[in-house]
Design an enzyme around this catalytic site. Structure first.
Site, short mmCIF file in Angstrom:
data_model
loop_
_atom_site.label_atom_id
_atom_site.label_comp_id
_atom_site.label_asym_id
_atom_site.label_seq_id
_atom_site.Cartn_x
_atom_site.Cartn_y
_atom_site.Cartn_z
N SER A 70 10.06 0.49 5.49
CA SER A 70 8.80 1.00 4.96
C SER A 70 8.84 2.46 4.58
O SER A 70 8.07 2.90 3.72
CB SER A 70 7.67 0.75 5.96
OG SER A 70 7.97 1.32 7.22
N HIS A 74 6.62 -5.00 2.69
CA HIS A 74 6.78 -4.30 1.41
C HIS A 74 7.54 -5.11 0.36
O HIS A 74 7.77 -4.62 -0.74
CB HIS A 74 7.47 -2.96 1.63
CG HIS A 74 6.66 -2.06 2.50
ND1 HIS A 74 5.65 -1.26 2.02
CD2 HIS A 74 6.68 -1.86 3.85
CE1 HIS A 74 5.10 -0.60 3.01
NE2 HIS A 74 5.70 -0.94 4.13
N LYS A 106 -1.03 -4.87 1.16
CA LYS A 106 -0.20 -3.99 0.34
C LYS A 106 -0.16 -4.53 -1.10
O LYS A 106 -1.15 -4.44 -1.79
CB LYS A 106 1.17 -3.82 1.01
CG LYS A 106 0.98 -2.93 2.26
CD LYS A 106 2.14 -2.87 3.20
CE LYS A 106 1.76 -1.94 4.36
NZ LYS A 106 2.57 -2.09 5.54
C1 LIG Z 1 2.22 -1.83 6.94
C2 LIG Z 1 3.25 -2.51 7.76
C3 LIG Z 1 2.89 -3.33 8.84
C4 LIG Z 1 1.48 -3.43 9.31
O1 LIG Z 1 0.69 -4.16 8.45
P1 LIG Z 1 -0.87 -3.92 8.44
O2 LIG Z 1 -1.44 -5.10 7.77
O3 LIG Z 1 -1.08 -2.64 7.70
O4 LIG Z 1 -1.28 -3.81 9.88
C5 LIG Z 1 3.87 -4.01 9.49
N1 LIG Z 1 5.17 -3.88 9.14
C6 LIG Z 1 5.56 -3.07 8.14
C7 LIG Z 1 7.00 -2.97 7.80
C8 LIG Z 1 4.61 -2.35 7.43
O5 LIG Z 1 4.98 -1.52 6.45
#
Ligand SMILES: *Cc1c(COP(=O)(O)O)cnc(C)c1O
Length: 390
Positions: free
Chosen positions: A178, A206, A243
């Protein structure tokens, strides 16, 4: 009073350049946002496909609220589970080629729930050192023994897996890291899991929507290959819906028996109110769009190439990444923050990412590209960074 201790801790953080601040957006998420009354060109969100305020998603949300209202009113196992949730779970499972899927309210909760439900005290987790914080917290909560391997170092992982232990084994990894934007070697990870009878939990927060044919995610990357994707019952696939999908929530897709186990055991699934069913309607609309509109991914690849070519020659290292996450390694916390602030005065928003989110000494500007950016937007960022370098 312990308040003084808290203040002292905050002051220490501030002195180290580590105090975090929130910015309040006064507009919708997108490439043009308004913060403190000021318009900004933003390279700061994970809305990679530009779907977070797409009219079709908003319309689906509105239709959803007409049928289901807003609040779910209870947890899934009491009375908060709706047919919209079912429909979305089926669509997600089919899209990623798994027998079943389970929705969670966020990716953080999905990771906590899945890891805690599947392994315990006598079991062992093997984790990449650069995994997302939610996976790290999940490991702690599970009480399993934890072995961390050097980032993407398969030889190190193999060595750790070979150490004898009698319990279950679970390898956990981000698919797209991330804060770095690089990819985990999923085929090699799966092969090691096969050899050592381990499960593989892939966090594709992602990659989902971005990588793979039609955006099916990292298991289907590269998209142009003739391969059917990485198929194995050992893989427990997690992706988020806040995302690239542009809404909120997350899901785990896996064998039916794994999903059934999560429904019984995953505490972050059981002991929380279900997410509003209308959100599932919006996610379904988003899934249809992101499958169909290949141009969004094509536009991303174009912008990534433009940015990478344009940033050659800067005093900071653009870390290797083929994804919309393009980190510019600055090193020093204060320098990273100063750069981010100077860009802000020029109307460009690129967040500085500091420890503990990233390792000490690797503070960076995390440039996020979106299909909604234009080539002119990226050109503006490129020239601003070159000017700042002088
Ligand atoms: C953003 C993210 C999460 C958490 O997801 P949310 O829905 O924002 O709680 C988990 N793992 C990774 C790799 C992330 O980038």
């Amino acid at each position: 009073m312990p308040f003084e201790v808290l203040q002292h801790e905050l002051d220490t953080r501030a002195a180290q350049g580590l105090l975090r601040h929130r910015c309040s957006l006064q507009s919708a998420q997108g490439t043009r946002v308004k913060v403190s009354g000021k318009p900004l060109l933003s390279f700061s969100s994970n809305d990679y496909l530009g779907l977070a305020c797409h009219p079709q998603l908003l319309a689906a949300l509105q239709m959803g609220t007409q049928q289901y209202g807003l609040g779910a009113g209870a947890s899934h196992l009491v009375s908060g589970h709706f047919s919209a949730h079912d429909e979305l779970e089926h669509a997600l499972a089919e899209f990623v080629g798994k027998p079943a899927a389970l929705l969670f309210s966020s990716g953080y909760l999905a990771n906590l729930g899945a890891v805690q439900a599947l392994v315990g005290r006598n079991d062992r987790i093997f984790a990449d050192k650069l995994n997302h914080a939610s996976l790290n917290d999940a490991m702690l909560l599970s009480r399993a023994q934890v072995r961390r391997y050097r980032h993407n170092d398969m030889a190190h992982l193999a060595q750790l897996l070979e150490q004898p232990n009698s319990g279950r084994k679970l390898v956990v990894t981000d698919a797209v890291f991330s804060m770095d934007g690089d990819l985990a070697p999923l085929p090699e990870l799966l092969a090691l899991c096969e050899q050592n009878d381990a499960w593989l939990l892939v966090d594709d927060a992602h990659g989902f929507g971005i990588l793979g044919e039609q955006g099916r995610g990292s298991l289907f990357h590269p998209a142009d290959s003739d391969l059917p994707g990485l198929v194995s019952p050992r893989i427990i696939y997690m992706a988020t819906l806040g995302k690239a999908v542009g809404v909120s929530g997350a899901f785990i897709a896996a064998e039916q028996v794994v999903i059934d186990t999560l429904v019984q055991n995953a505490r972050s699934y059981i002991y929380t109110t279900a997410s509003p069913p209308a959100l599932s309607c919006a996610v379904l609309a988003s899934l249809r769009l992101l499958q169909k509109e290949e141009w969004r991914r094509t536009q991303l690849w174009k912008l990534i190439a433009q940015l990478r070519a344009g940033l050659i020659g800067l005093p900071w290292v653009l870390m290797y990444s083929d994804t919309p996450i393009q980190p510019l390694l600055v090193g020093n916390n204060n320098v990273a923050v100063a750069l981010s602030e100077t860009l802000r005065t020029r109307g460009i928003w690129v967040p500085a990412i500091r420890p503990p989110t990233v390792p000490q000494g690797t503070a960076r500007l995390r440039i996020s590209l979106s299909a909604a950016h234009s080539e002119q937007d990226v050109a503006q960022l490129i020239s601003a960074l070159h000017e700042l370098a002088h």
